[in-house]
Structures are given as structure tokens and as C-alpha cells.
Design a protein around this motif. Structure first.
Motif, PDB file in Angstrom:
ATOM      1  N   TRP A 117       0.815  -1.212   0.000  1.00  0.00           N
ATOM      2  CA  TRP A 117       0.000   0.000   0.000  1.00  0.00           C
ATOM      3  C   TRP A 117       0.851   1.266   0.000  1.00  0.00           C
ATOM      4  O   TRP A 117       0.549   2.225  -0.719  1.00  0.00           O
ATOM      5  CB  TRP A 117      -0.932   0.014   1.208  1.00  0.00           C
ATOM      6  N   TRP A 171       0.399   4.214  -2.578  1.00  0.00           N
ATOM      7  CA  TRP A 171      -0.041   5.543  -2.132  1.00  0.00           C
ATOM      8  C   TRP A 171       0.933   6.618  -2.586  1.00  0.00           C
ATOM      9  O   TRP A 171       0.517   7.698  -3.035  1.00  0.00           O
ATOM     10  CB  TRP A 171      -0.153   5.527  -0.606  1.00  0.00           C
ATOM     11  N   PHE A 228      -1.090   8.853  -5.093  1.00  0.00           N
ATOM     12  CA  PHE A 228      -1.678   9.942  -4.331  1.00  0.00           C
ATOM     13  C   PHE A 228      -0.713  11.098  -4.090  1.00  0.00           C
ATOM     14  O   PHE A 228      -1.100  12.256  -4.175  1.00  0.00           O
ATOM     15  CB  PHE A 228      -2.204   9.428  -2.979  1.00  0.00           C
ATOM     16  N   ALA A 287      -0.667   8.141   4.949  1.00  0.00           N
ATOM     17  CA  ALA A 287      -0.916   6.990   4.073  1.00  0.00           C
ATOM     18  C   ALA A 287      -2.113   6.176   4.554  1.00  0.00           C
ATOM     19  O   ALA A 287      -2.944   5.729   3.744  1.00  0.00           O
ATOM     20  CB  ALA A 287       0.327   6.109   4.007  1.00  0.00           C
ATOM     21  N   ALA A 320      -5.374   7.940   3.836  1.00  0.00           N
ATOM     22  CA  ALA A 320      -5.798   7.740   2.449  1.00  0.00           C
ATOM     23  C   ALA A 320      -6.481   6.394   2.280  1.00  0.00           C
ATOM     24  O   ALA A 320      -7.465   6.263   1.537  1.00  0.00           O
ATOM     25  CB  ALA A 320      -4.594   7.847   1.522  1.00  0.00           C
ATOM     26  N   ALA A 321      -5.985   5.366   2.973  1.00  0.00           N
ATOM     27  CA  ALA A 321      -6.627   4.046   2.917  1.00  0.00           C
ATOM     28  C   ALA A 321      -8.036   4.097   3.504  1.00  0.00           C
ATOM     29  O   ALA A 321      -8.952   3.431   3.009  1.00  0.00           O
ATOM     30  CB  ALA A 321      -5.769   3.021   3.653  1.00  0.00           C
TER      31      ALA A 321
END
Length: 381
Positions: free
Chosen positions: A74, A78, A82, A146, A149-150
Motif C-alpha cells: 500500500w 499511495w 496519491f 498513508a 488515504a486508505a
């Protein structure tokens, strides 16, 4: 009344032996495949609502992982999807360093849904021991962003990183040069090729990258104004022009002490351009190498430190001249809002809390005011 049968691909619902309802729907995965996702509900209606949400995400092409990704998967995702499109290259490079050196080695094997408070605490302790509390605090910030964002992507329901306080960092005590030391430095730098750059750093508090990013089109010596639009940055092997730190352009009046050094710099550069001939790289930068290329940020810092050492002055960074500029402006009675605009801060709290340092003379003057106001007058006989 019989339940309506769902169309093909919309999943199905049935009651489990424990009384709950269960639905399974085939949903797209981040890697492009499809897998079966299971949801539960205490009632048929609750379970059907969750089923419909999965079907809607499927029709919209939104992936729904059946199992959350590992942080080692992830975090790089990210970073690329992102951070890279939205943030500056310097931010991307800093985040990448923390992910590669600290986050993935310590918690990369954990899945997003299984990451716990204890895992975050162990990571912070390990990074503090390996590097410093300041580095651990920055790693905490990167991980928190991070995982947030998840949560926004609905991969997990909560951000456990927010439950763990970042390490406390002892603020480095800054002691910029006083007025006499600043004047001594400028006198020592007068014959240096970067003298005009140092005058701008001291008088206007420009950041290192902003000084090197100045173009002659940004300077009006007749009207005595300077416009800060860009900065020169070095990220790994790339030297590039970027917008200012907060992406804002600001116009600053030029003090008279800056005009003559800038005129001298223009004459000096014209001589260099003539000497370089066809090898000159035309880019309109105010401060360049002998061939017209932008100056490496580290080189201007080295020159600053070399001159200061030669003058016997206390060792400070070039960036500390920015702190000294703020302190001198405040000592001169310039309002905080004006100082904020000159330095290019986005928030006045930054100006007040970080870039001002009360000198001994200022403290004595303040106490002198109290002495005059509160001094007891002699009682008349």
C-alpha cells in the motif's frame, strides 16, 4: 412474502445458522482480477444494503479488495498514485525515503486491517533508536497520511496511527547573528561573486532556493521591487525549477542596500556571458555559473559558511539568515503581518513561533519600559 431474486452478478443473501444474514458478491480487485467478497448483517435489510453498495462499486469500476493490502504494497502505491501527482518533488523524495528506510522494514509485513497501536509504537521506538526522535516524528506523519488515504478509499474503517502520539522532539535552539555580526559578515562577503545573493538573504530573508530561482524579469531596480515566483531545487540527481514552497508569488520592496549589489551582479554576469560566447546557457537567472547554468544550492551554502568562518563568526546555516532577518524586522517595530508577507509564510503562527528571536538588547529595552512605568515616585514631604 418471498424475497426477490437478485440478477446475475448481483450476489445472493441467505440466513446463517447463527441467525445473521450473509451475502457474497464478485467484485473487482486492484490488480484487475475479480474475487468474491462476503458481507454480513443482523437483518436481511442490513445485509442487502451492504450487498448493494458492493454492486454499485462494481458498476462504477471501483476496486474492493477482499483482503487489505500489506503496508509494503500500500505505501508504494499511495506514494505513486496519491503523493506524486499532487505534491512537490521534494515532498515525494522525503516520503519515499521514510517509506523505504523506516516504514517498510519495520511494519511492511502488516496488513492495513491488522495494523495495531502496538505495531506503530514499536516502529517509532525502532526509528528513534536507529535515527532520531525527529526522524521518527516525520515517519509517523508519513504513515498517518498513508493510512488516512486508505480510510478515504474505504479499504479500512479507522486510522490507528492517530491513536499513537508522535515522539516529542527537542526544538533546536537557534541563535542567529545579531546586528553587528550580520554587518561583519556582509563586509567580509563584499568581494565574493555571490555577494548580492547574501545581501538578499540577510535583508529580505529569501530562502536559498528562492535566491537561486530569481530571474532578471522578476526584478525592477527602477521601481525597487522584487517578485518571488520560483525556486531552484536539487532532488537526488535532478536540478530543477519549481514554484515557491507554498506555491504563492509575493512582491517585496527592495531596500536601497540591495540595488547597488544587484547592478554590480548584472554587469558581472554580462562580462561572463561575453566571455562564454556560444557556450552561454541563456535562462535569465540572476545568479549563475560561468556558463550561465543555475547554481547548485549546496554551493551557495558552502560559500556562505566559508566566508563566515573566515570572518570568525559563529557557525550558522544560510537558512538562519532568514531567522535573523525576521528578528531584525521585529526589533525595528515592523508589524507581524508585514514580516509574514516579506518572508512568504502561509500562517502567521510560523512567523511568530519559529522565525523570531528576542535579543538581549530587546529584552533590556522591554524591562526598561517596565522600570519607567512601575518605578515608585518619591513621596513629597
Amino acid at each position: 412474502m418471498a424475497r426477490k431474486r437478485n440478477p446475475n452478478g448481483a450476489g445472493s443473501i441467505w440466513q446463517r445458522s447463527d441467525g445473521r444474514y450473509e451475502a457474497r458478491v464478485y467484485v473487482p480487485q486492484p490488480d484487475g482480477t475479480r474475487a468474491r467478497k462476503t458481507v454480513y448483517g443482523k437483518t436481511w435489510e442490513e445485509c442487502d444494503t451492504k450487498r448493494q453498495e458492493l454492486v454499485l462499486r462494481d458498476r462504477q469500476g471501483v476496486p474492493t479488495p477482499t483482503r487489505s493490502a500489506r503496508l509494503s504494497e500500500w505505501l508504494p502505491h499511495w506514494l505513486e498514485e496519491f503523493v506524486k501527482p499532487e505534491r512537490k518533488k521534494t515532498t515525494y523524495a522525503k516520503y519515499e525515503t521514510h517509506i523505504r528506510l523506516y516504514l517498510v522494514p519495520h511494519i511492511g509485513s502488516k496488513r492495513l486491517e491488522n495494523l495495531g497501536v502496538a505495531d506503530v509504537r514499536r516502529m517509532l521506538a525502532a526509528v528513534t533508536a536507529k535515527a532520531s526522535a525527529a526522524t521518527a516524528k516525520e515517519s509517523h506523519r508519513v504513515l498517518r497520511s498513508a493510512v488516512s488515504a486508505a480510510c478515504r478509499e474505504e479499504l479500512i474503517s479507522r486510522n490507528v496511527v492517530q491513536l499513537v502520539p508522535a515522539p516529542r522532539v527537542q526544538v533546536r535552539e537557534l541563535k542567529p547573528w545579531d546586528l553587528d555580526q550580520t554587518v561583519a559578515f556582509l563586509e567580509a562577503a563584499r568581494r565574493d561573486p555571490l555577494y548580492a545573493a547574501f545581501v538578499l538573504a540577510v535583508a529580505l530573508g529569501l530562502r536559498r532556493g528562492e535566491i537561486l530561482g530569481l530571474r532578471w524579469s522578476d526584478i525592477d531596480l527602477d521601481r525597487r521591487t522584487l517578485t518571488v515566483r520560483n525556486q531552484i531545487q536539487r532532488v537526488q540527481k535532478e536540478l530543477y525549477a519549481d514554484s515557491t514552497k507554498n506555491r504563492r508569488t509575493r512582491v517585496i520592496p527592495l531596500p536601497l542596500m540591495c540595488v547597488a549589489p544587484l547592478r554590480w551582479q548584472r554587469l558581472r554576469q554580462a562580462a561572463q556571458r561575453e566571455g562564454a560566447g556560444a557556450a552561454w546557457e541563456a535562462n535569465d537567472y540572476v545568479f549563475t555559473t560561468r556558463s550561465g547554468r543555475p547554481i547548485e544550492p549546496r554551493n551557495i551554502s558552502r560559500s556562505f559558511e566559508r566566508i563566515a568562518d573566515g570572518a570568525g563568526l559563529p557557525r550558522v546555516r544560510l537558512h538562519d539568515a532568514r531567522h535573523g532577518c525576521a528578528t531584525l524586522l521585529f526589533a525595528a517595530g515592523v508589524p507581524p503581518r508585514v514580516v509574514m508577507e516579506i518572508l512568504g509564510h502561509s500562517q502567521i503562527a510560523v512567523t511568530m513561533n519559529i522565525y523570531t528571536h528576542v535579543t538581549e538588547e530587546t529584552r533590556r529595552e522591554a524591562i526598561g519600559h517596565m522600570d519607567r512605568m512601575l518605578r515608585r515616585r518619591p513621596v513629597a514631604g
